[in-house]
Each structure stands twice: as C-alpha cells, then as structure tokens.
Design a protein around this motif. Structure first.
Motif, mmCIF file in Angstrom:
data_model
loop_
_atom_site.group_PDB
_atom_site.id
_atom_site.type_symbol
_atom_site.label_atom_id
_atom_site.label_comp_id
_atom_site.label_asym_id
_atom_site.label_seq_id
_atom_site.Cartn_x
_atom_site.Cartn_y
_atom_site.Cartn_z
ATOM 1 N N TRP A 106 -7.568 -0.334 -1.507
ATOM 2 C CA TRP A 106 -6.420 -0.274 -0.469
ATOM 3 C C TRP A 106 -6.156 -1.875 0.306
ATOM 4 O O TRP A 106 -5.429 -2.089 0.242
ATOM 5 N N GLY A 107 -7.613 -2.454 0.448
ATOM 6 C CA GLY A 107 -7.430 -3.798 0.937
ATOM 7 C C GLY A 107 -7.074 -4.722 0.061
ATOM 8 O O GLY A 107 -6.124 -5.503 0.538
ATOM 9 N N LYS A 108 -7.061 -4.469 -1.285
ATOM 10 C CA LYS A 108 -6.392 -5.403 -2.291
ATOM 11 C C LYS A 108 -4.856 -5.301 -2.233
ATOM 12 O O LYS A 108 -4.209 -6.433 -2.397
ATOM 13 N N LEU A 109 -4.586 -3.989 -2.057
ATOM 14 C CA LEU A 109 -3.275 -3.715 -2.125
ATOM 15 C C LEU A 109 -2.486 -4.264 -0.856
ATOM 16 O O LEU A 109 -1.526 -5.068 -0.952
ATOM 17 N N LEU A 110 -3.119 -4.255 0.118
ATOM 18 C CA LEU A 110 -2.804 -4.942 1.567
ATOM 19 C C LEU A 110 -2.520 -6.388 1.436
ATOM 20 O O LEU A 110 -1.493 -6.998 1.659
ATOM 21 N N LEU A 111 -3.584 -7.029 0.684
ATOM 22 C CA LEU A 111 -3.417 -8.399 0.467
ATOM 23 C C LEU A 111 -2.171 -8.872 -0.441
ATOM 24 O O LEU A 111 -1.744 -9.926 -0.098
ATOM 25 N N ALA A 112 -2.314 -8.083 -1.564
ATOM 26 C CA ALA A 112 -0.958 -8.214 -2.100
ATOM 27 C C ALA A 112 0.254 -8.185 -1.534
ATOM 28 O O ALA A 112 1.207 -9.290 -1.456
ATOM 29 N N VAL A 113 0.598 -7.369 -0.462
ATOM 30 C CA VAL A 113 1.610 -7.071 0.277
ATOM 31 C C VAL A 113 1.645 -8.359 1.134
ATOM 32 O O VAL A 113 2.861 -8.921 1.439
ATOM 33 N N ILE A 114 0.695 -8.814 1.804
ATOM 34 C CA ILE A 114 0.687 -9.928 2.769
ATOM 35 C C ILE A 114 1.011 -11.109 1.922
ATOM 36 O O ILE A 114 1.821 -11.988 2.252
ATOM 37 N N PHE A 115 0.561 -11.245 0.828
ATOM 38 C CA PHE A 115 0.787 -12.556 -0.023
ATOM 39 C C PHE A 115 2.368 -12.715 -0.521
ATOM 40 O O PHE A 115 3.094 -13.576 -0.293
ATOM 41 N N ASP A 116 2.832 -11.437 -1.119
ATOM 42 C CA ASP A 116 4.486 -11.420 -1.263
ATOM 43 C C ASP A 116 4.747 -10.009 -1.359
ATOM 44 O O ASP A 116 4.607 -9.283 -2.338
ATOM 45 N N ARG A 117 5.546 -9.855 -0.394
ATOM 46 C CA ARG A 117 6.188 -8.555 0.010
ATOM 47 C C ARG A 117 6.925 -8.092 -1.737
ATOM 48 O O ARG A 117 7.005 -6.913 -1.944
#
Lengths: 298, 270, 314
Positions: free
Chosen positions: A172-183
């Motif tokens: 889940w955290g990695k998904l979040l970081l992906a969204v933070i990086f580029d929506r």
C-alpha cells in the motif's frame, strides 16, 4: 543544567504534540497536494469526542486502564466519519480547481465545523483528567512531570515509525509513493487513484483526531482549540517541507524545543518564535527543509 | 565576417555528470548553424548556458565583444540573444494577438514607458504585421492553448523574434511537427529571419532539414562538440555518422553530395 | 477621447451616487458602508496579486499595520484623518516594499503561507505588547479633517465622505495601473514566467511592484477601518482568520473588475452582520456555507453574474 533538562523534556513533549497534529496534514498534502484547513476541526472533534467517551467510560465501573481505549476509539470514529464525508462529499468535486481554491474550501468547511462543534458540545469546557491522574507523575532533576505527557513522546515515535514503515515496506505504501511521484502515470498503470485519495484522507483525518483525542486529558477542551492547532501545524509542516514525514518530525522538534526554550527564557517572544523560525527557514530553503526541489523542463 | 558570439572552454557539470565539456564555438554574423546530436548530447544545455538559463561551471562566453557569463536570461535577451523553446513557452490562456502584444510591450517598454498603456494602435499594427510575416494571422484571436502544434511553435518563435535579436537560438523548431508540415514551417521561419538578417542557431534532429537550411553544423556527443564543419562535410564525418546520425540514416555518398548542394542553398540564404 | 473606459465611468457614477446618499443614509448603513469600503480596499490589493497568480493568506499583516500605525499616531497627538490614513498607507507600503525582496521569490502555496507567517509575527508582537493594550487593543479618538472637528452624527458623515473620495482615487488609480504595460504584465507572469524573462524583463520585479501596490491599498483599508470603528485590536485586525476573510471577499467578488471588490465586501459585511445578529450560534456556519456555495456554484465570483447579464443584454 536543570533548566536545560526541563527545556528539553518540555520541548520533547511539545514537539511530540506538534508532530501528532502535523503528520496527518503533511500526509494529506504529500499525496493529494491539498493544504487541509479542516485538519483543525479533526483535532477539535477528536478532543471533544475523546473527552466525552472518557467521561462516559469512567461513569461505568469497568477497569480503569480501559479508559485509554476510549481515546483511540474517539480518534477512529471522528477520523473515519469526517474523512469519508469530506473527501467524498466535498473535496472530490474540487480536484481540478486551483490549489488556493481548495485551501479556501477547506477553510470554509472549517468555519462550518466550528459551529457544528458548538451546537453539539456547547461553549462550556470539558475535562477528562482520569487517564492522566491514573498514570501519576515522576520526578526528573527535582522537577515533576506527569507521566501521561511523557507517553505522548512514545505515541509520536510509534506513529512516526508506523507511517514510515507502512510507506516504505508495504504494498500500500508503495502505491502511495507512486501516486505521490506521478499521479497520471500511476493512473495509467492501473492504480485506483480515487481509492488512494480517500484512504489517504481518512488516515490523515484519523491522525488529526488522534492528536486531539490524546491531548484531551491534559487540557481543558474548549472552543477555539482547532484554530490554535491549525496555525501551529501549518508552521511545522511548512518548515519541514510539505508532504515529508521526516520533515514533519524535524520541523516539530525545531519548533517544539525553540518554543520550550522561549517559554523558559524569553516568555515575551514565545508566541511568534514559531513564525520567526518559519520565515527564516523558508527564506533559506523555499520548499522547506525536506521537500525536493522541482525543476521545470523547457 | 564579424564574430558575434565566442564561446571558449565551456564546462557544465551536475554533480558527477558532465553535461558540457570543452565547448569552443565561434559564430559569425548572419550564419545559419545547425546543432545536431542524440538526446542528452548536450545541445539544449549549450543553448541554456548561452542564454543564461543555466550557469556554466567554467568557461567564457562573449557576445558582441562583451562577457555575458553569469548574466540572467533577461539581460542576455536585452543585449540581443533570443531563443525559442522545444516546448513552446507562450501565454497559454491568452489570444495569439495578446501574446504578441505582450511580447512587444515588454520588449519596447522600459523605465517610465512601463507606465504607459499596454494597448496602443501603433503597437497593434506592428503585432498584426508580425502575425502576417509568420503566417499565423488567421489565428489572431484564437486562444494559445487551442492552437495546432505547428502554429504554437510559430507563435513561440515569433515571440522570440519580436525584439529583432542579433542571434536567435531555436530549440528543435520542428519537433512534434508532421513530416509534411516541417518544410513549410521552416520556410516561414527562415524567410522571416532572413529579412531581419538574424544569425540563427537551431537544434534539429532531421538531417534533411539540416541539409536544406544550414551552412554549418555543430555536432554534439556526450557533452562535447565532436564536429564543427560546413554542412556537407559534417554529414559525412565518420564520428557524426557513428554517434549522431546513427544507423537508421542510411545514405550513400552520392545522396550526401546532393545534400551538399542543398547545404549551399542554405548558405546563399544566409 | 475616443475610447471610453467603462470601469472608470461605472466607478464615477457609483462615487457620485454614494456621495449624495451619504446625507440620507441611516447610521448603520453608513457603518456597514465604511467597513465594506475598508475591506474592499484590501480585497483590491489581493486582486492585484491574484491576477498575477498569487494569493496571500496573510494580508491582515498590511491591514493591521495600516490600522495600528494610524491608531498609534493618535496616541501621540496626531488626529488629522488625512495624515493618519496617509501614514497608515505608507507604513504598510514600506513594509511590503521591504518584505517584497524576500517574497517575490516565492510562488503558489509558499507565497500564501509565508505571508501568513509574517502576519502571525505581527499578531504575536501586538498580543505581547502591553503598551498597545495586548489582546484588548485600544480606542482611537475621533479624527479631525484639516482642522474641522465634526461632532455627533457629522463625524461618521464626514468620515464616510472622506473615505469615499480616497477609495475612489485609490480604485481608479489601481485600475489605470492595471491597464499599463507593467500592470498588464500580471497576465504574462501568471501564464509563463520563463517567457517573461526571455522577453527581457524580470518577473520578480513585476511581482514586487504588485506586492507594494497590494500592501499600500491594504494599509489604506486598515487605517480607514481603525477610524471607522474607533478601535484597534489584534483579533479583528491581524489574526489569520482576518486574512482568510479578505481572501473570501476576493473569491466572492471575482477578479474580473476592480469595482467588484467593494460589492463583494458589502455582501460579505451583510452576510456577517445579519448572520451574527439573527443567528449568533451559527454565524460562522453561514459564512462558511456561503463561501462553499460560491466556490462550488459561482467560481468566478459576483462579477461573473454581472458579466453574464451584460452579455445576455448585448
């Protein structure tokens, strides 16, 4: 020496408090790029709900330590309820708008919730000292500190570590970081950004409510606590770098210890030392201490 | 021939990455120069350094006999070096007319002139004649964000040319443009700039464009200039063929010789 | 002149109408009118910034400086309204000029919040200063007007007249400024700073000038407010929610026209006054609710309504 230790302990307690209220704000900003003024309401509702539940709990003759559960229950109830209602009911209609407009919308919601709070709980202060008296006090270098306040430090460490591990070690955290990086790219990769946003907002809301719920036993819970906290939390988040959890921690420490020092040494500057730090940090590092600078491709 | 731009020993490093190394270039008045090289070879870095967007780590840049190292873009623009962009930098939510009107206003006004009204009839007339030269008059009242890519590129270049610069650097004027449109677009640009006697340096990936419009080529590879020669010579250079043009560009020497005559056409234009 | 500026005409008509109305208005109307003009002026300052793409969440700083500068001068024996308002305006302008060197480097939310930080420093200073009455503030004596010392109802009538004249001058001035090259560069800076730099002008300089303008008019509004309510205090002059209210008014008005800020301020004042009077328990609820309604349903503010009306007529 004694004074130094007092400043340090006071500072740490205050820093933990600041971290608790700032971390939810920074998580929401980091993922959603929204500066959420209603965070102050989450805090205030958390505190009121906690005071109410604690009061209700100690009117029964259940075991004394169970009162702590009331605190966490309050945070969960408030965070989940307001998180979902606000994100689904209001914010999602505004994602395409200018960031200032979204801030203003949350400011408007904050005003509304201030009055809702008054309608529910009235203007009289609430007290819920039981959990604090239960833990008693301890002497450090001939100064008395209450143990409950010291547990705030532990809570902040646990929350900080938990969020950090959750972000870096879980799927889940990695998904979040992906969204933070580029929506947009994450959306293209099949990540359900809508769900990520809702969950993030709810987590942030629970954090804000937990801050209020946990602090409730140590203060007199009265109208206006939301206002104080939102301005403080902004300062901490901006100093640390918006969206950064380590940033919120360093920001909280910097502000917390400086303020404790000011309270003990120069009480007259206590109120604006925080903003002075903020102004100084921002003028040296515009994006805050921990936020990455963004270059623009031309 | 008068030297207008002299670049000596230019270096740029980002941490351990060397983006530009030992760049030495002399540009003469009225030259049309093509800058070629693979992506990441340092072409845009070079343009960014000359126009002040990036500060070189070391070296020397002289324009019209004056050291311009370390000056910000606005000062370099005011001295006479302009540029266009790979991604057009226009005022997106404004009309084409308003874009150029603003370009003229900023270029023309200084000191107390900044307090004169933005709109005046003479300025509007200049904007309209500029629109005609760049053949975008039909889009006069269209909002910039709605323009086709080619028109937006032209608008970007037209805005850069408003100040009638001594040197105009174009960063990939034909990128994102379909093959059929490329030559038409370049004809418009080069004709307008020829009238103004502007010295032009432009970054280009399409060797046919390079052959047709350019008299001299600067080939970049890994931050260095590996070839600085007249177009015909440069395009058959072994280093250029290996590191820049690559294997997709299969051409025989005869074809390259045709290119030479085209190259000279470009020379005549200049 | 061939070209007639509709905004100047509109402002002039409103000015003359209000000038006459001053002599017939009920006292409460005049009071609301004065406050609307004062807050509208601050919103005008925000409009100047907003057109450049910048929003300040801390303009209570300049409002507060204007109000306190004027009020403090009355403590040392100056009572002339012309002098007080001029001093308040200039004090704010000077501060905006100085802080502008720092703030012009910031954009977006950072600009907004850094402004808030500075305004909270002022708030902190005032609250901690006993000489300025701390959280209670202090009263401001009735001003004189170039030697004329009105009594009774004439005080408010004269003050309204005075405010009206200067608001008119300030607003027309800002409007004309926005029409100049420098003023019009708002658009260019908002849309593309890189292009502005590559056209040969400093985007930061443009922003700095605008920032000083916005500080000047906000200081003007503050000084007027101090005289209008005869009292200064940190919570209604310098706290963060005061800044929020100014942004609220700007949203309400829209940034389409300089005159709209006063209409927005008047609507705000009416909502606030009536909500406070008839529903004191939920006045913030009503205020927040109307702000939300405007954000959701009238994104370009009241001015867009007027614009729409004009278009359907034309």
């Amino acid at each position: 020496m004694q004074e130094l230790i007092v400043i340090l302990v006071d500072g740490l307690v205050f820093s933990s408090y600041l971290f608790m209220v700032a971390v939810g704000l920074t998580v929401i900003f980091g993922v959603m790029k929204i500066l959420n003024v209603t965070h102050g309401s989450f805090y205030a509702f958390g505190a009121y709900m906690s005071a109410t539940l604690i009061g209700a709990y100690y009117s029964t003759d259940w075991p004394e330590f169970g009162g702590f559960l009331a605190i966490f229950a309050a945070a969960l109830v408030v965070g989940v309820f307001f998180g979902i209602v606000l994100e689904r009911g209001l914010l999602r209609f505004l994602y395409h708008r200018d960031e200032h407009i979204i801030v203003l919308a949350t400011f408007a919601m904050f005003l509304v919730l201030e009055d809702v709070l008054l309608i529910i709980w009235g203007t009289d202060p609430y007290f819920a000292f039981e959990p604090m008296t239960l833990l008693g006090s301890v002497d450090i270098v001939e100064m008395t500190f209450d143990v409950y306040s010291l547990t705030l430090i532990c809570l902040a460490v646990v929350v900080g570590l938990g969020l950090w591990l959750g972000l870096t070690k879980t799927k889940w955290g990695k998904l979040l970081l992906a969204v933070i990086f580029d929506r947009e790219v994450s959306q293209a990769m099949g990540i359900n950004v809508t769900v990520v946003f809702t969950v993030t907002f709810v987590i942030g809301a629970i954090m804000g409510a937990l801050g209020g719920a946990y602090i409730a036993p140590t203060i007199s819970v009265n109208p206006g606590i939301g206002v104080e906290v939102i301005v403080l939390a902004f300062a901490v988040v901006v100093i640390g770098g918006m969206g950064s959890i380590p940033g919120a921690m360093i920001g909280a420490l910097l502000v917390g210890i400086s303020r404790a020092a000011a309270v003990h040494k120069f009480p007259e500057i206590e109120l604006f030392v925080i903003y002075a730090i903020m102004a100084v940090v921002l003028s040296i590092r515009p994006e805050g201490l921990f936020a990455p600078a963004q270059a623009r491709k031309i | 021939m008068t030297v207008v731009l002299e670049v000596r020993d230019l270096q740029k490093t980002f941490g351990a990455v060397v983006a530009a190394k030992d760049i030495n270039v002399t540009v003469n008045e009225h030259e049309i120069i093509g800058i070629i090289g693979a992506n990441g070879a340092g072409k845009t870095t070079f343009v960014n350094m000359v126009t002040g967007y990036l500060k070189p780590t070391s070296g020397h840049i002289e324009f019209a006999g004056r050291n311009i190292m370390g000056l910000p873009p606005r000062d370099i623009t005011n001295l006479g070096i302009s540029r266009s962009f790979q991604v057009p930098q226009v005022f997106t939510s404004e009309s084409v007319f308003d874009n150029l009107q603003m370009a003229y206003a900023i270029t023309e006004a200084s000191g107390m002139g900044l307090l004169s009204p933005l709109y005046n009839d003479e300025r509007a007339a200049r904007v309209d004649s500029h629109l005609k030269r760049y053949q975008i008059a039909e889009y006069r009242n269209a909002t910039a964000s709605t323009l086709p890519q080619g028109v937006r590129k032209l608008l970007d270049i037209a805005m850069a040319a408003v100040s009638n610069p001594t040197i105009l650097m174009l960063d990939e004027p034909t990128s994102g443009i379909s093959v059929e449109e490329k030559f038409g677009l370049m004809d418009i640009i080069m004709e307008a700039l020829r009238q103004d006697e502007t010295t032009v340096l432009f970054i280009e990936h399409d060797m046919e464009i390079v052959e047709r419009y350019v008299s001299r080529v600067l080939a970049f590879y890994q931050g260095e200039i590996i070839c600085d020669a007249p177009t015909a010579e440069a395009l058959v250079d072994s280093g250029v063929r290996e590191f820049v043009i690559g294997e997709e560009y299969h051409r025989t020497r005869t074809e390259a010789a045709n290119g030479q005559s085209n190259g000279q056409e470009g020379d005549d234009n200049a | 002149m061939r070209y007639v500026d509709k905004t100047v005409v509109g402002l002039s008509i409103a000015f003359v109408v209000l000038l006459f109305a001053d002599f017939f208005m009920a006292e409460w109307m005049r009071f609301i009118g004065l406050q609307s003009l004062a807050r509208g002026a601050v919103a005008l300052g925000l409009l100047v910034l907003w057109r450049t793409g910048l929003v300040s969440f801390g303009h209570a700083l300049y409002f507060g400086i204007g109000a306190y500068a004027a009020a403090m001068l009355t403590l040392v024996g100056y009572h002339d309204a012309f002098f007080l308002v001029l001093a308040g305006t200039l004090a704010s302008g000077l501060l905006a000029f100085l802080l502008g060197f720092l703030l012009r480097r910031y954009r977006a939310i950072f600009f907004a919040l850094l402004n808030m930080a500075f305004s909270m420093i002022l708030y902190g200073v005032i609250v901690k200063t006993e000489e300025l009455g701390s959280t209670d503030g202090f009263s401001v004596l009735t001003p004189t007007f170039l030697g004329y010392a009105p009594q009774g109802e004439a005080v408010q009538t004269t003050l309204f007249l005075f405010t009206l004249v200067f608001t008119y001058i300030v607003t027309v001035g800002v409007h004309l400024y926005l029409k100049t090259t420098l003023g019009g560069m708002s658009m260019a800076v908002r849309e593309n700073e890189i292009r502005v730099e590559y056209l040969g002008y400093s985007a930061e300089k443009v922003i700095h000038v605008k920032y000083v303008f916005s500080g000047l008019v906000a200081g003007f509004g503050g000084a007027i407010m101090a005289l209008a309510i005869g009292q200064v205090d940190p919570d209604s002059m310098a706290n963060w929610n005061v800044s929020g209210e100014f942004v609220f008014i700007t949203i309400l008005s829209g940034i389409g026209n300089v005159g709209a800020t006063y209409i927005g301020a008047l609507v705000f004042e009416l909502i606030r006054t009536y909500a406070f009077e008839y529903a004191p328990q939920v006045w913030q609820f009503i205020l927040g609710g109307s702000l939300l309604a405007i954000i959701m349903f009238l994104p370009d503010g009241i001015w867009s309504l007027i614009d729409r009306l004009r278009k359907s007529e034309g």
